[in-house]
Enzyme design. Structure first.
Site, short mmCIF file in Angstrom:
data_model
loop_
_atom_site.label_atom_id
_atom_site.label_comp_id
_atom_site.label_asym_id
_atom_site.label_seq_id
_atom_site.Cartn_x
_atom_site.Cartn_y
_atom_site.Cartn_z
N ASN A 9 0.87 -1.17 0.00
CA ASN A 9 0.00 0.00 0.00
C ASN A 9 0.91 1.23 0.00
O ASN A 9 1.47 1.58 1.02
CB ASN A 9 -0.90 -0.02 1.25
CG ASN A 9 -1.73 1.25 1.37
OD1 ASN A 9 -1.77 2.07 0.44
ND2 ASN A 9 -2.40 1.42 2.49
N LYS A 11 0.14 4.24 -0.31
CA LYS A 11 -0.51 5.44 0.22
C LYS A 11 -0.27 6.62 -0.75
O LYS A 11 -0.21 6.40 -1.95
CB LYS A 11 -0.03 5.71 1.65
CG LYS A 11 -0.18 4.45 2.53
CD LYS A 11 0.05 4.65 3.98
CE LYS A 11 -0.17 3.34 4.73
NZ LYS A 11 -0.02 3.48 6.16
N HIS A 95 -9.40 1.54 4.79
CA HIS A 95 -8.13 1.70 5.51
C HIS A 95 -8.36 2.66 6.68
O HIS A 95 -9.16 3.59 6.58
CB HIS A 95 -7.06 2.24 4.56
CG HIS A 95 -5.71 2.18 5.18
ND1 HIS A 95 -5.27 3.13 6.07
CD2 HIS A 95 -4.71 1.27 5.08
CE1 HIS A 95 -4.05 2.80 6.48
NE2 HIS A 95 -3.69 1.68 5.90
N GLU A 97 -6.76 5.07 7.71
CA GLU A 97 -6.55 6.48 7.37
C GLU A 97 -7.77 7.06 6.67
O GLU A 97 -8.14 8.22 6.88
CB GLU A 97 -5.27 6.61 6.49
CG GLU A 97 -4.02 6.36 7.33
CD GLU A 97 -2.88 5.71 6.59
OE1 GLU A 97 -2.86 5.71 5.35
OE2 GLU A 97 -1.98 5.19 7.28
N GLU A 167 -5.24 -4.56 10.69
CA GLU A 167 -4.21 -3.55 10.88
C GLU A 167 -4.49 -2.78 12.17
O GLU A 167 -5.27 -1.81 12.16
CB GLU A 167 -4.21 -2.56 9.71
CG GLU A 167 -3.95 -3.19 8.36
CD GLU A 167 -3.35 -2.18 7.38
OE1 GLU A 167 -2.28 -2.47 6.87
OE2 GLU A 167 -3.95 -1.11 7.15
N GLY A 173 2.75 2.61 10.75
CA GLY A 173 3.71 3.70 10.58
C GLY A 173 4.46 4.07 11.85
O GLY A 173 5.12 5.10 11.91
N SER A 212 3.58 -1.88 10.32
CA SER A 212 5.03 -1.98 10.53
C SER A 212 5.61 -3.35 10.14
O SER A 212 6.50 -3.88 10.82
CB SER A 212 5.39 -1.63 11.98
OG SER A 212 5.05 -0.28 12.24
P1 13P Z 1 3.14 0.64 7.67
O1 13P Z 1 3.63 -0.67 7.09
O2 13P Z 1 3.87 1.83 7.16
O3 13P Z 1 3.07 0.56 9.17
O4 13P Z 1 1.63 0.84 7.16
C1 13P Z 1 0.74 -0.22 7.27
C2 13P Z 1 -0.47 0.09 6.49
O5 13P Z 1 -1.22 1.00 6.83
C3 13P Z 1 -0.73 -0.69 5.28
O6 13P Z 1 -2.00 -0.46 4.79
#
Ligand code: 13P
Length: 251
Positions: A9, A11, A95, A97, A167, A173, A212
């Site tokens: 992903n 983003k 997601h 976010e 997640e 992150g 992560s």
């Molecule tokens: P990270 O791997 O950067 O922690 O992000 C995970 C994520 O949100 C994947 O959709």
């Protein structure tokens, strides 16, 4: 047997030129791997240039969001048929976010997922708890609500085609991943929830972990019986680390 899915992903990262550079390396270094399914999910504007490079390879294309209507006056949105036509296989939905910054509800996620099937796309539905919810012992309640609402009105066949990404929000992150055992426990619970409504389709549906994920922890995550791959954020932006994660997912 569930084939693991490792999806990157990206983003809101990578211009078209940067995206092209990354997938050009990935397609070369990941060529020939077929025991792990691999997908990259660039921003919508870069789906076409990425697909032009990965078409015909073992890399699949995913989008990060879509709207549920087929077309119309929905400024700024992208529809399922648009994604399908440019070679998209998967679409990430719900997601954390998007739930947090763009106020997407469980109902929105469910409508988008049903539309994804209608237009020939496979949803990757994200669920997970905040740190406060985890500390208050509410992880399973939160996930239960999201899973039940997210899969509302699905057919058994649609469940089999669906991917859920567990997640935990506190792990996204932050560099702080859930332990493999904790992730496995929640994913096992999610599979039981799916079984309540859809029987043994639960055993065919893939449930990933995200948060992560990196080259150093992928092997222990994949060693867990319930974890069917990973949704990778930051570590999917670097060719070497994404390649190492895919390699680490080969059992
Ligand atoms: P990270 O791997 O950067 O922690 O992000 C995970 C994520 O949100 C994947 O959709």
């Amino acid at each position: 047997m569930r084939k693991p899915l490792i999806a990157g992903n990206w983003k809101m990262n990578k211009t078209a030129a940067e995206a092209a550079e990354l997938v050009t390396i990935l397609k070369e270094k990941l060529a020939g791997i077929d025991e792990v399914e691999i997908a990259v999910c660039p921003p919508a504007v870069n789906l076409v240039p990425v697909y032009n490079i990965i078409s015909g390879t073992n890399l699949k294309l995913g989008a990060q969001n879509m709207y549920w209507e087929e077309s119309g006056a929905y400024t700024g949105e992208v529809s399922g048929p648009m994604l399908k036509e440019v070679g998209t296989t998967y679409v990430i939905l719900g997601h954390s976010e998007r739930r947090e910054y763009f106020k997407e509800s469980d109902e929105d996620v469910n409508k988008k997922a049903l539309a994804a099937f209608k237009f020939g796309l496979k949803p990757i539905i994200c669920v997970g708890e905040t740190l406060e919810e985890r500390e208050a012992g509410k992880t399973l309640d939160k996930v239960r609500g999201q899973v039940k609402a997210g899969l509302r009105a699905f057919s058994r066949e649609e469940v089999i085609e669906t991917v859920i990404a567990y997640e935990p929000i506190w792990a996204i992150g932050t560099g702080r991943n859930a332990t493999a055992e904790d992730a496995n426990e929640v994913i096992k619970y999610i599979r039981e929830l799916v079984r309540e409504d859809f029987g043994d389709a639960a055993d065919q549906m893939r449930i990933q972990y995200g948060g992560s994920v990196k080259p150093s922890n992928i092997a222990e995550l994949m060693a867990q019986p319930e974890i069917d791959g990973a949704l990778v954020g930051g570590a999917s932006l670097d060719a070497d680390s994404f390649v190492q994660i895919v390699e680490g997912a080969r059992k």
